[in-house]
Write a protein that holds these residues in place. Structure first.
Motif, PDB file in Angstrom:
ATOM      1  N   LYS A 103     -46.508  73.335 -47.038  1.00  0.00           N
ATOM      2  CA  LYS A 103     -47.855  72.827 -46.744  1.00  0.00           C
ATOM      3  C   LYS A 103     -48.247  71.635 -47.610  1.00  0.00           C
ATOM      4  O   LYS A 103     -49.326  71.065 -47.429  1.00  0.00           O
ATOM      5  CB  LYS A 103     -48.881  73.947 -46.932  1.00  0.00           C
ATOM      6  N   GLU A 104     -47.360  71.276 -48.538  1.00  0.00           N
ATOM      7  CA  GLU A 104     -47.628  70.167 -49.461  1.00  0.00           C
ATOM      8  C   GLU A 104     -48.982  70.336 -50.148  1.00  0.00           C
ATOM      9  O   GLU A 104     -49.825  69.432 -50.147  1.00  0.00           O
ATOM     10  CB  GLU A 104     -47.561  68.823 -48.724  1.00  0.00           C
ATOM     11  N   ILE A 105     -49.200  71.528 -50.697  1.00  0.00           N
ATOM     12  CA  ILE A 105     -50.439  71.806 -51.413  1.00  0.00           C
ATOM     13  C   ILE A 105     -50.121  72.163 -52.857  1.00  0.00           C
ATOM     14  O   ILE A 105     -48.946  72.346 -53.212  1.00  0.00           O
ATOM     15  CB  ILE A 105     -51.251  72.944 -50.741  1.00  0.00           C
ATOM     16  N   SER A 106     -51.147  72.245 -53.685  1.00  0.00           N
ATOM     17  CA  SER A 106     -50.924  72.412 -55.124  1.00  0.00           C
ATOM     18  C   SER A 106     -51.269  73.802 -55.640  1.00  0.00           C
ATOM     19  O   SER A 106     -50.926  74.137 -56.772  1.00  0.00           O
ATOM     20  CB  SER A 106     -51.776  71.394 -55.899  1.00  0.00           C
ATOM     21  N   ARG A 107     -51.979  74.594 -54.849  1.00  0.00           N
ATOM     22  CA  ARG A 107     -52.383  75.914 -55.357  1.00  0.00           C
ATOM     23  C   ARG A 107     -52.643  76.883 -54.225  1.00  0.00           C
ATOM     24  O   ARG A 107     -52.872  76.462 -53.080  1.00  0.00           O
ATOM     25  CB  ARG A 107     -53.641  75.787 -56.236  1.00  0.00           C
TER      26      ARG A 107
END
Lengths: 271, 262
Positions: A103-107
């Protein structure tokens, strides 16, 4: 046994209300030293996540006074990402990593039986792969810090002081354009300015002291000897075969003490 | 849609031919001199829509000037060419636009030539780096469409040109006699503002098409289908973080530049 999300997550959730302004979100992120807040409703139910990166929109889109006024009125609920991507605390860490990558997310919000219990972020994963402490205490290379704080000679003292404060380092190494060591600025070098006030035009080259160097393969005893003899708290670690190259690291009195405090060090075994 | 009257009105055949013949004269001279000039504006739509070009006259769309796209590296050669063709340059425009635009007037015929270097930069910028070699004598079809779709206060003349284009050409992923909607999707995915204005105007074109009794039911349905296909393609294109972040702010912050008519 495979590590689970619950083993690595940050327990508890830092939240803000949906109507928190972007300026207030910035203050909260700064105060808590975090990169994101969960936006929660009056009953504490998570609605979305607002991160430092989302806040960049405030600067990005404030191209004139009209847009600045608009952006200043925006709230966390206007800019938050939603719905929140979440993960159960009981699943393996690798599944959470896959989710972040896909998802190319950080958290991710961490839940237990659907109830939010914490957050797991990129920083947590980086911490988990950080090199474990080396219990060996033979040479300088075993104890030195090889990721170091560095600046150029023309760096203003104010910037160097801020970097030292933020990184919690007591010195900054000064190098030239090719990485050759020019000197070191330590807390002691800056102390006179606390008393006499700071000329903002001063740069680190004006206040640095010469660097004391040591080879990476030197023993810890040699390092301690050099520090004591020269009354220096830190030594710049170099490769003796290429002394003008960018330094390999820095070893400080604290690094040596840290080795001594290690449970497996000779200093911690009963005599 | 604004009710701007520029570009609308009855224009007899001889008046239209005056523009078309002058355009051909300039194009031949530029070709002979190795200068890359590509037609934009109403005449470009006319040239690239041989089947449906009649709609311009039928719907009251008039020529007002001759517009070209060009590369700034040839601006000096273009200046020489236009002087040879008996045009006088309004130098103030070139200086004020910092070399992005030239306007030339022909004293005897009342003709007006507008040249845009590197990009069309009104409400949104449409760049033509490496694009002018792709089609001739006009800019590629997708740039023709975007030339119209980037106008926030779109006029009836722009809607008419767009309808013609959509009736004449298929949609696809290349530029050969095809409206390259893959390129439109890429440009709009990288610029939320362009996406916002383009989708807004495509919706307007779809609605306004039904107001023209000169168009048949099949033609109206064809325009609607073409617009829907473009909108679907723009929607499906993956959007980067910047686009998504800008989308959250939406219309609350102005997304286009104001335009002064020159």
């Amino acid at each position: 046994m495979a590590k689970l999300v619950g083993d690595l997550m940050h327990p508890g959730i830092l939240t803000c209300k949906p109507d928190t302004t972007l300026g207030q979100v910035a203050v909260l992120l700064n105060q808590h030293h975090v990169h994101a807040l969960v936006v929660a409703d009056r009953d504490g139910r998570p609605l979305g996540i607002i991160s430092d990166f989302d806040l960049l929109a405030g600067e990005w889109l404030s191209s004139d006074s009209e847009s600045l006024t608009t952006m200043r009125r925006l709230t966390a609920s206007d800019l938050m990402s939603h719905p929140i991507d979440s993960v159960e605390a009981s699943i393996p860490l690798t599944d959470a990593v896959n989710q972040l990558l896909e998802k190319e997310i950080s958290r991710l919000l961490v839940t237990e039986n659907g109830k939010p219990v914490g957050v797991i972020s990129l920083s947590d994963f980086v911490a988990s792969i950080a090199q474990p402490e080396n219990p060996r205490r033979e040479v300088v290379g075993d104890a030195m810090s090889d990721a170091i704080l560095v600046c150029r000679g023309k760096t203003p003292i104010l910037s160097a002081a801020r970097a030292m404060t933020e990184a919690r380092w007591r010195s900054v190494l000064v190098v030239d354009a090719k990485g050759k060591t020019l000197g070191v600025v330590s807390s002691l070098d800056l102390l006179p300015f606390v008393k006499n006030g700071l000329d903002e035009k001063l740069v680190v080259r004006d206040v640095m002291h010469p660097a004391l160097t040591i080879d990476i393969n030197a023993s810890l005893r040699e390092a301690a000897d050099k520090m004591i003899q020269n009354h220096h708290h830190r030594l710049v670690v170099i490769d003796q075969d290429d002394p003008d190259a960018f330094p390999l690291g820095v070893i400080s009195s604290f690094d040596i003490v840290d080795r001594m405090a290690h449970p497996k060090s000779v200093w911690q075994t009963t005599i | 849609m604004t009710n701007g009257s520029i570009g609308m009105g009855k224009q007899d055949r001889s008046e239209r031919e005056k523009f078309e013949n002058e355009l051909k004269r300039i194009l031949k001279a530029s070709d002979d001199s190795g200068i890359l000039l590509r037609v934009i504006g109403s005449l470009a739509f006319q040239m690239h829509c041989p089947q449906y070009g009649y709609l311009q006259a039928a719907l009251g769309r008039a020529y007002t000037d001759i517009d070209f796209a060009a590369y700034s590296r040839q601006s000096k050669q273009i200046q020489g060419l236009m002087t040879t063709l008996s045009y006088a340059e309004n130098r103030e425009v070139f200086i004020a636009s910092e070399g992005e635009r030239s306007i030339y007037d022909k004293a005897d015929g009342g003709l007006h030539v507008d040249i845009f270097y590197e990009k069309l930069d009104f409400c949104h910028a449409i760049y033509w780096k490496d694009r002018l070699e792709i089609d001739a004598p006009t800019i590629p079809l997708i740039e023709l469409l975007l030339e119209k779709m980037q106008i926030v206060q779109i006029n009836e003349k722009d809607v008419i040109d767009t309808i013609m284009l959509l009736l004449e050409h298929p949609l696809g992923d290349h530029d050969i006699e095809t409206i390259n909607i893959k390129r439109a999707a890429t440009l709009c995915a990288n610029d939320w503002g362009l996406w916002r204005t383009t989708t807004m105007n495509l919706d307007k074109v779809k609605q306004l098409t039904y107001d023209y009794p000169q168009l048949s039911s099949e033609q109206k349905a064809k325009v609607e289908a073409q617009v829907n296909e473009i909108l679907t393609r723009l929607e499906k294109e993956p959007k980067p973080f910047a686009w998504r972040l800008r989308d959250r702010v939406g219309d609350r912050v102005k997304w286009y530049k104001d335009v002064d008519e020159v």
